[in-house]
Design a protein around this motif. Structure first.
Motif, PDB file in Angstrom:
ATOM      1  N   ALA A 175      45.708  26.491  44.334  1.00 41.00           N
ATOM      2  CA  ALA A 175      44.493  26.214  43.552  1.00 41.00           C
ATOM      3  C   ALA A 175      44.841  25.986  42.088  1.00 41.00           C
ATOM      4  O   ALA A 175      44.293  25.086  41.432  1.00 41.00           O
ATOM      5  N   ALA A 176      45.754  26.794  41.569  1.00 41.80           N
ATOM      6  CA  ALA A 176      46.161  26.631  40.170  1.00 41.80           C
ATOM      7  C   ALA A 176      46.896  25.306  39.964  1.00 41.80           C
ATOM      8  O   ALA A 176      46.719  24.633  38.934  1.00 41.80           O
ATOM      9  N   LEU A 177      47.718  24.911  40.938  1.00 37.08           N
ATOM     10  CA  LEU A 177      48.434  23.635  40.821  1.00 37.08           C
ATOM     11  C   LEU A 177      47.464  22.462  40.797  1.00 37.08           C
ATOM     12  O   LEU A 177      47.690  21.470  40.098  1.00 37.08           O
ATOM     13  N   THR A 178      46.392  22.562  41.577  1.00 35.47           N
ATOM     14  CA  THR A 178      45.388  21.495  41.582  1.00 35.47           C
ATOM     15  C   THR A 178      44.783  21.336  40.189  1.00 35.47           C
ATOM     16  O   THR A 178      44.628  20.223  39.677  1.00 35.47           O
ATOM     17  N   VAL A 179      44.441  22.461  39.571  1.00 37.17           N
ATOM     18  CA  VAL A 179      43.869  22.408  38.224  1.00 37.17           C
ATOM     19  C   VAL A 179      44.880  21.867  37.222  1.00 37.17           C
ATOM     20  O   VAL A 179      44.544  21.043  36.359  1.00 37.17           O
ATOM     21  N   LEU A 180      46.135  22.280  37.335  1.00 37.18           N
ATOM     22  CA  LEU A 180      47.159  21.793  36.412  1.00 37.18           C
ATOM     23  C   LEU A 180      47.374  20.286  36.554  1.00 37.18           C
ATOM     24  O   LEU A 180      47.576  19.588  35.551  1.00 37.18           O
ATOM     25  N   ALA A 181      47.325  19.785  37.794  1.00 42.04           N
ATOM     26  CA  ALA A 181      47.481  18.344  38.000  1.00 42.04           C
ATOM     27  C   ALA A 181      46.349  17.583  37.323  1.00 42.04           C
ATOM     28  O   ALA A 181      46.559  16.531  36.698  1.00 42.04           O
ATOM     29  N   GLY A 193      45.720  35.021  33.997  1.00 38.93           N
ATOM     30  CA  GLY A 193      44.942  35.060  35.238  1.00 38.93           C
ATOM     31  C   GLY A 193      45.350  36.205  36.145  1.00 38.93           C
ATOM     32  O   GLY A 193      44.502  36.917  36.696  1.00 38.93           O
ATOM     33  N   VAL A 194      46.658  36.403  36.292  1.00 40.23           N
ATOM     34  CA  VAL A 194      47.143  37.497  37.140  1.00 40.23           C
ATOM     35  C   VAL A 194      46.781  38.849  36.522  1.00 40.23           C
ATOM     36  O   VAL A 194      46.325  39.763  37.218  1.00 40.23           O
ATOM     37  N   ALA A 195      46.969  38.972  35.213  1.00 40.62           N
ATOM     38  CA  ALA A 195      46.642  40.239  34.545  1.00 40.62           C
ATOM     39  C   ALA A 195      45.165  40.565  34.688  1.00 40.62           C
ATOM     40  O   ALA A 195      44.795  41.719  34.965  1.00 40.62           O
ATOM     41  N   ALA A 196      44.301  39.571  34.523  1.00 35.84           N
ATOM     42  CA  ALA A 196      42.861  39.807  34.651  1.00 35.84           C
ATOM     43  C   ALA A 196      42.482  40.190  36.072  1.00 35.84           C
ATOM     44  O   ALA A 196      41.626  41.058  36.294  1.00 35.84           O
ATOM     45  N   ALA A 197      43.121  39.552  37.065  1.00 32.33           N
ATOM     46  CA  ALA A 197      42.792  39.846  38.459  1.00 32.33           C
ATOM     47  C   ALA A 197      43.285  41.224  38.881  1.00 32.33           C
ATOM     48  O   ALA A 197      42.635  41.906  39.691  1.00 32.33           O
ATOM     49  N   VAL A 198      44.418  41.629  38.342  1.00 39.25           N
ATOM     50  CA  VAL A 198      45.004  42.915  38.757  1.00 39.25           C
ATOM     51  C   VAL A 198      44.386  44.075  37.985  1.00 39.25           C
ATOM     52  O   VAL A 198      43.991  45.091  38.565  1.00 39.25           O
ATOM     53  N   GLY A 239      40.480  33.717  39.657  1.00 39.58           N
ATOM     54  CA  GLY A 239      39.611  33.665  40.835  1.00 39.58           C
ATOM     55  C   GLY A 239      40.396  33.651  42.137  1.00 39.58           C
ATOM     56  O   GLY A 239      40.068  34.368  43.100  1.00 39.58           O
ATOM     57  N   SER A 240      41.465  32.857  42.170  1.00 38.88           N
ATOM     58  CA  SER A 240      42.282  32.775  43.388  1.00 38.88           C
ATOM     59  C   SER A 240      42.983  34.098  43.676  1.00 38.88           C
ATOM     60  O   SER A 240      43.063  34.533  44.832  1.00 38.88           O
ATOM     61  N   MET A 241      43.496  34.730  42.613  1.00 41.22           N
ATOM     62  CA  MET A 241      44.189  36.007  42.804  1.00 41.22           C
ATOM     63  C   MET A 241      43.225  37.091  43.283  1.00 41.22           C
ATOM     64  O   MET A 241      43.576  37.913  44.148  1.00 41.22           O
ATOM     65  N   VAL A 242      42.021  37.112  42.746  1.00 41.80           N
ATOM     66  CA  VAL A 242      41.025  38.102  43.196  1.00 41.80           C
ATOM     67  C   VAL A 242      40.740  37.924  44.680  1.00 41.80           C
ATOM     68  O   VAL A 242      40.692  38.898  45.448  1.00 41.80           O
ATOM     69  N   ASP A 243      40.567  36.670  45.118  1.00 39.87           N
ATOM     70  CA  ASP A 243      40.309  36.410  46.544  1.00 39.87           C
ATOM     71  C   ASP A 243      41.488  36.829  47.410  1.00 39.87           C
ATOM     72  O   ASP A 243      41.309  37.421  48.482  1.00 39.87           O
ATOM     73  N   VAL A 244      42.696  36.485  46.953  1.00 38.78           N
ATOM     74  CA  VAL A 244      43.887  36.821  47.754  1.00 38.78           C
ATOM     75  C   VAL A 244      44.073  38.334  47.844  1.00 38.78           C
ATOM     76  O   VAL A 244      44.391  38.867  48.916  1.00 38.78           O
ATOM     77  N   LEU A 245      43.863  39.019  46.717  1.00 40.05           N
ATOM     78  CA  LEU A 245      44.072  40.478  46.721  1.00 40.05           C
ATOM     79  C   LEU A 245      43.053  41.213  47.583  1.00 40.05           C
ATOM     80  O   LEU A 245      43.262  42.379  47.928  1.00 40.05           O
ATOM     81  N   PHE A 262      54.074  39.000  43.438  1.00 36.41           N
ATOM     82  CA  PHE A 262      54.848  37.798  43.140  1.00 36.41           C
ATOM     83  C   PHE A 262      55.419  37.099  44.382  1.00 36.41           C
ATOM     84  O   PHE A 262      55.698  35.905  44.335  1.00 36.41           O
ATOM     85  N   ARG A 263      55.598  37.818  45.485  1.00 36.54           N
ATOM     86  CA  ARG A 263      56.138  37.172  46.684  1.00 36.54           C
ATOM     87  C   ARG A 263      55.063  36.751  47.660  1.00 36.54           C
ATOM     88  O   ARG A 263      55.285  35.865  48.502  1.00 36.54           O
ATOM     89  N   HIS A 264      53.904  37.375  47.587  1.00 41.90           N
ATOM     90  CA  HIS A 264      52.869  37.070  48.586  1.00 41.90           C
ATOM     91  C   HIS A 264      51.569  36.575  47.934  1.00 41.90           C
ATOM     92  O   HIS A 264      51.130  35.464  48.207  1.00 41.90           O
ATOM     93  N   ALA A 265      50.966  37.400  47.078  1.00 42.23           N
ATOM     94  CA  ALA A 265      49.647  37.042  46.533  1.00 42.23           C
ATOM     95  C   ALA A 265      49.713  35.799  45.642  1.00 42.23           C
ATOM     96  O   ALA A 265      48.936  34.850  45.825  1.00 42.23           O
ATOM     97  N   LEU A 266      50.648  35.787  44.696  1.00 42.73           N
ATOM     98  CA  LEU A 266      50.721  34.657  43.764  1.00 42.73           C
ATOM     99  C   LEU A 266      51.077  33.359  44.475  1.00 42.73           C
ATOM    100  O   LEU A 266      50.566  32.295  44.135  1.00 42.73           O
ATOM    101  N   ARG A 267      51.923  33.460  45.492  1.00 37.99           N
ATOM    102  CA  ARG A 267      52.300  32.248  46.235  1.00 37.99           C
ATOM    103  C   ARG A 267      51.097  31.643  46.959  1.00 37.99           C
ATOM    104  O   ARG A 267      50.933  30.425  47.017  1.00 37.99           O
TER     105      ARG A 267
END
Length: 313
Positions: A237-243, A117-122, A201-207, A227-232
């Motif tokens: 959203a990712a945790l919600t999907v994982l749950a 997900g991060v690789a695709a967004a970046v 999707g979340s990373m694209v929005d954050v970036l 890793f310190r700002h965008a991913l956090r």
């Protein structure tokens, strides 16, 4: 934080009670006749009546549920009507099998979906399109088909990993890892697809957010930014999907255990459900719902760590 945790635990206990009550009611409405299956088709009506009274099936739903609930509150999940084996003992033997493949699948899903997900967004471009295509394919292909392909190709034809059976962790760590690799990978394909899409999707929005541009203008390194700002900020959203995926993985384990010949809690639940073995079904449901509650509480704690506003809401 303590109030936050207590509220989540209380809500989880209510959820377990509601689902247990609903399941007990549904088991009473299935129309199955476990007594006849136990005593046999040639048994006399007197034998059927005696067995029914022994199992408490001649009592009302409220009385039977009250007795079951009282026993559970005292730590007694009862015994199987068919084998006589203690439900607690059978769960102790089978739960490690299911938990091993489900937790391994969850771990693999979390790691790979975050990387993809991060690789695709970046990177975007061709890599983004490939990740999205793989995500759609992974989501569309059922886990039992993936499990069959893995078992036949990797397990039987190539012989790289065992196609059937389970090795307890206490017996051999390497054997345990080999025995759960194919089942866990089979389960994780769909979860990786769904979670990678969410992370992307979340990373694209954050970036695209203003504060990210501000951080870049101040010369902060790209690695620190990601890793310190965008991913956090993209993580909730990712945790919600994982749950949610954890619940799906538990359900998918039923089929995957059958394919790989694993004697886990999923295969136990399907057998007990088809027989109408209420004590076993109730034991499996209570334990699995409790696990889901625990996982969701851990996810809530992660939310609270990532975003302190959640603890207030």
């Amino acid at each position: 934080m303590i109030v936050f945790l207590v509220r989540r635990i209380a809500a989880g206990l209510v959820l377990v009670l509601v689902i247990a009550t609903t399941t007990f009611a549904l088991m009473s409405l299935t129309g199955s006749d476990p007594v006849r299956q136990i005593v046999g088709q040639t048994a006399t009506q007197q034998q059927v009546t005696a067995k029914s009274a022994e199992l408490g099936l001649d009592q009302s739903f409220v009385v039977r549920y009250g007795h079951w609930l009282a026993d559970v509150l005292h730590g007694n999940l009862g015994s199987s009507w068919f084998s006589g084996e203690s439900v607690t003992s059978s769960l102790e033997n089978r739960l490690p099998v299911t938990l091993s493949i489900v937790l391994a699948a969850l771990l693999v899903s979390a790691v790979l979906s975050t990387v993809l997900g991060v690789a695709a967004a970046v990177r975007r471009g061709a890599l983004d399109q490939v990740v999205q295509l793989l995500a759609v394919l992974g989501f569309a292909v059922p886990s039992f088909l993936v499990a069959l392909v893995f078992a036949v190709v990797i397990g039987v034809d190539l012989g790289w990993l065992p196609a059937t059976g389970y090795v307890p962790l206490a017996d051999s760590a390497s054997g345990w890892l080999k025995s759960i690799t194919l089942p866990a990978l089979s389960l994780s394909v769909g979860a990786i697809a769904a979670t990678a899409q969410q992370v992307r999707g979340s990373m694209v929005d954050v970036l695209r957010a203003d504060y990210v541009r501000t951080l870049r203008s101040r010369g902060i390194s790209e690695r620190s930014l990601l890793f310190r700002h965008a991913l956090r900020n993209a993580a909730p959203a990712a945790l919600t999907v994982l749950a949610l995926q954890f619940i799906g993985l538990v359900g998918g384990a039923v089929v995957v255990e059958k394919v790989f010949g694993l004697n886990g809690i999923g295969s136990q639940a399907t057998t007990a459900g088809s027989q109408g073995d209420t004590p076993v079904v109730m034991g499996v449901v209570v334990v699995m719902v409790a696990l889901v509650v625990v996982v969701n509480i851990l996810m809530d704690l992660a939310y609270g760590w990532l975003n302190p506003k959640v603890r207030v809401g």
